[in-house]
Scaffold this motif. Structure first.
Motif, PDB file in Angstrom:
ATOM      1  N   UNK A 267       0.835  -1.209   0.000  1.00 54.68           N
ATOM      2  CA  UNK A 267       0.000   0.000   0.000  1.00 54.68           C
ATOM      3  C   UNK A 267       0.867   1.256   0.000  1.00 54.68           C
ATOM      4  N   UNK A 268       1.903   1.274   0.833  1.00 51.65           N
ATOM      5  CA  UNK A 268       2.799   2.433   0.884  1.00 51.65           C
ATOM      6  C   UNK A 268       3.466   2.664  -0.464  1.00 51.65           C
ATOM      7  N   UNK A 269       3.958   1.602  -1.068  1.00 51.94           N
ATOM      8  CA  UNK A 269       4.602   1.739  -2.375  1.00 51.94           C
ATOM      9  C   UNK A 269       3.641   2.290  -3.413  1.00 51.94           C
ATOM     10  N   UNK A 270       2.424   1.748  -3.444  1.00 48.63           N
ATOM     11  CA  UNK A 270       1.443   2.184  -4.438  1.00 48.63           C
ATOM     12  C   UNK A 270       1.089   3.662  -4.251  1.00 48.63           C
ATOM     13  N   UNK A 271       0.884   4.078  -3.007  1.00 51.18           N
ATOM     14  CA  UNK A 271       0.538   5.481  -2.738  1.00 51.18           C
ATOM     15  C   UNK A 271       1.684   6.420  -3.100  1.00 51.18           C
TER      16      UNK A 271
ATOM     17  N   UNK B 142       4.138   5.849  -5.279  1.00 50.09           N
ATOM     18  CA  UNK B 142       4.299   5.883  -6.737  1.00 50.09           C
ATOM     19  C   UNK B 142       3.218   6.760  -7.368  1.00 50.09           C
ATOM     20  N   UNK B 143       1.976   6.590  -6.930  1.00 49.41           N
ATOM     21  CA  UNK B 143       0.877   7.387  -7.481  1.00 49.41           C
ATOM     22  C   UNK B 143       1.097   8.874  -7.220  1.00 49.41           C
ATOM     23  N   UNK B 144       1.565   9.201  -6.015  1.00 52.48           N
ATOM     24  CA  UNK B 144       1.828  10.608  -5.698  1.00 52.48           C
ATOM     25  C   UNK B 144       2.917  11.161  -6.608  1.00 52.48           C
ATOM     26  N   UNK B 145       3.951  10.362  -6.824  1.00 58.40           N
ATOM     27  CA  UNK B 145       5.026  10.806  -7.700  1.00 58.40           C
ATOM     28  C   UNK B 145       4.578  10.955  -9.144  1.00 58.40           C
ATOM     29  N   UNK B 146       3.837   9.971  -9.633  1.00 60.35           N
ATOM     30  CA  UNK B 146       3.389   9.990 -11.028  1.00 60.35           C
ATOM     31  C   UNK B 146       2.440  11.147 -11.284  1.00 60.35           C
ATOM     32  N   UNK B 147       1.411  11.261 -10.479  1.00 55.94           N
ATOM     33  CA  UNK B 147       0.385  12.256 -10.781  1.00 55.94           C
ATOM     34  C   UNK B 147       0.750  13.648 -10.281  1.00 55.94           C
TER      35      UNK B 147
ATOM     36  N   UNK C  96       0.154   6.247 -20.643  1.00 55.64           N
ATOM     37  CA  UNK C  96      -0.925   5.862 -19.733  1.00 55.64           C
ATOM     38  C   UNK C  96      -0.367   5.808 -18.306  1.00 55.64           C
ATOM     39  N   UNK C  97      -0.314   6.955 -17.614  1.00 56.04           N
ATOM     40  CA  UNK C  97       0.251   6.981 -16.261  1.00 56.04           C
ATOM     41  C   UNK C  97      -0.450   6.046 -15.290  1.00 56.04           C
ATOM     42  N   UNK C  98      -1.770   5.921 -15.429  1.00 57.37           N
ATOM     43  CA  UNK C  98      -2.518   5.038 -14.535  1.00 57.37           C
ATOM     44  C   UNK C  98      -2.106   3.587 -14.683  1.00 57.37           C
ATOM     45  N   UNK C  99      -1.883   3.164 -15.924  1.00 53.51           N
ATOM     46  CA  UNK C  99      -1.432   1.792 -16.175  1.00 53.51           C
ATOM     47  C   UNK C  99      -0.030   1.581 -15.616  1.00 53.51           C
ATOM     48  N   UNK C 100       0.797   2.613 -15.707  1.00 50.60           N
ATOM     49  CA  UNK C 100       2.155   2.550 -15.151  1.00 50.60           C
ATOM     50  C   UNK C 100       2.100   2.360 -13.636  1.00 50.60           C
ATOM     51  N   UNK C 101       1.243   3.128 -12.951  1.00 48.25           N
ATOM     52  CA  UNK C 101       1.080   2.994 -11.499  1.00 48.25           C
ATOM     53  C   UNK C 101       0.598   1.586 -11.168  1.00 48.25           C
ATOM     54  N   UNK C 102      -0.355   1.078 -11.959  1.00 47.44           N
ATOM     55  CA  UNK C 102      -0.857  -0.277 -11.728  1.00 47.44           C
ATOM     56  C   UNK C 102       0.258  -1.306 -11.901  1.00 47.44           C
ATOM     57  N   UNK C 103       1.125  -1.103 -12.885  1.00 47.39           N
ATOM     58  CA  UNK C 103       2.243  -2.011 -13.090  1.00 47.39           C
ATOM     59  C   UNK C 103       3.208  -1.979 -11.914  1.00 47.39           C
TER      60      UNK C 103
ATOM     61  N   UNK D  20      15.785   6.310   0.698  1.00 44.67           N
ATOM     62  CA  UNK D  20      15.789   5.680  -0.624  1.00 44.67           C
ATOM     63  C   UNK D  20      14.374   5.446  -1.153  1.00 44.67           C
ATOM     64  N   UNK D  21      13.396   5.316  -0.242  1.00 51.32           N
ATOM     65  CA  UNK D  21      12.033   5.081  -0.706  1.00 51.32           C
ATOM     66  C   UNK D  21      11.521   6.289  -1.479  1.00 51.32           C
ATOM     67  N   UNK D  22      11.950   7.479  -1.081  1.00 48.74           N
ATOM     68  CA  UNK D  22      11.498   8.682  -1.783  1.00 48.74           C
ATOM     69  C   UNK D  22      12.259   8.869  -3.090  1.00 48.74           C
ATOM     70  N   UNK D  23      13.533   8.520  -3.075  1.00 46.90           N
ATOM     71  CA  UNK D  23      14.312   8.592  -4.302  1.00 46.90           C
ATOM     72  C   UNK D  23      13.768   7.609  -5.334  1.00 46.90           C
ATOM     73  N   UNK D  24      13.506   6.374  -4.875  1.00 40.44           N
ATOM     74  CA  UNK D  24      13.061   5.328  -5.798  1.00 40.44           C
ATOM     75  C   UNK D  24      11.621   5.502  -6.242  1.00 40.44           C
ATOM     76  N   UNK D  25      10.704   5.579  -5.282  1.00 35.02           N
ATOM     77  CA  UNK D  25       9.281   5.553  -5.642  1.00 35.02           C
ATOM     78  C   UNK D  25       8.739   6.896  -6.088  1.00 35.02           C
ATOM     79  N   UNK D  26       9.008   7.945  -5.315  1.00 32.78           N
ATOM     80  CA  UNK D  26       8.417   9.239  -5.647  1.00 32.78           C
ATOM     81  C   UNK D  26       9.162   9.916  -6.793  1.00 32.78           C
TER      82      UNK D  26
END
Length: 200
Positions: free
Chosen positions: A45-49, A51-56, A142-149, A124-130
């Motif tokens: 859940x943390x990773x998904x949130x 990544x989504x915050x970083x992407x969008x 398709x950013x949404x598909x990227x987040x899902x991946x 590193x979690x912020x460097x990597x995911x966000x």
């Protein structure tokens, strides 16, 4: 859509497969069977949130500034090449996953707080995911598909650690296993970097 999903899957897998504090924590909890499933779910859940915050969050900024988009593209490619090179170096070094000694069984609350700390207090979690995964995702069609991946990669990895830890333990203790994983990581990183560099 599927290309964006695959890019998110490969980038996230490559980044989370390396030996690190979060992986070591999840694996240790899984080997002890101490609230390992909630811990794995929390990490996903943390990773998904993140990544989504970083992407969008970055998507809007990048879309309005071609210079930032170019910086993110070439900076991301450079980072992926560097990270892939580090993975290759690790693949040819001796390493193994060291487990700590036996610990007393802790409460679910204590374990989850520890998991949050290991996940969110690690720079590193912020460097990597966000920053990295997020900036790469902001450039996808398709950013949404990227987040899902990326979320799928996190789920697959942590589910494997949580559910297969006892079975995987003898192999995870072997340097050869991590060498193979690092070789896979390097190939993934170089592949996505090539896509960024060769994109029109």
């Amino acid at each position: 859509m599927w290309q964006s999903y695959l890019n998110g899957l490969l980038v996230a897998l490559g980044l989370i497969m390396a030996i690190g504090t979060q992986n070591a924590f999840v694996l240790a909890q899984s080997l002890r069977r101490e609230h390992h499933l909630p811990v794995a779910a929390l990490c996903v859940v943390c990773d998904a949130l993140l990544v989504a915050a970083g992407v969008f969050g970055l998507a809007t900024v990048l879309a309005q500034n071609p210079l930032l988009l170019a910086v993110a593209r070439w900076g991301g490619a450079a980072f992926l090449l560097w990270y892939g090179t580090l993975a290759l170096r690790r693949a040819f070094s001796t390493q193994s996953l060291e487990q700590g000694g036996n610990l007393k069984v802790r409460s679910l609350r204590a374990v989850m707080l520890s998991a949050l700390a290991v996940t969110l207090l690690n720079p590193h979690v912020y460097l990597d995911t966000v920053l990295l995964i997020g900036s790469l995702g902001a450039q996808q069609t398709e950013p949404g598909a990227y987040v899902a991946g990326a979320a799928s990669a996190s789920f697959l990895w942590f589910a494997t650690l949580a559910l297969g830890a006892a079975w995987l333990a003898p192999w995870l203790a072997r340097p050869a296993t991590w060498r193979l994983l690092d070789l896979v990581v390097a190939v993934m990183m170089f592949s996505v970097a090539y896509q960024l560099i060769s994109a029109p």
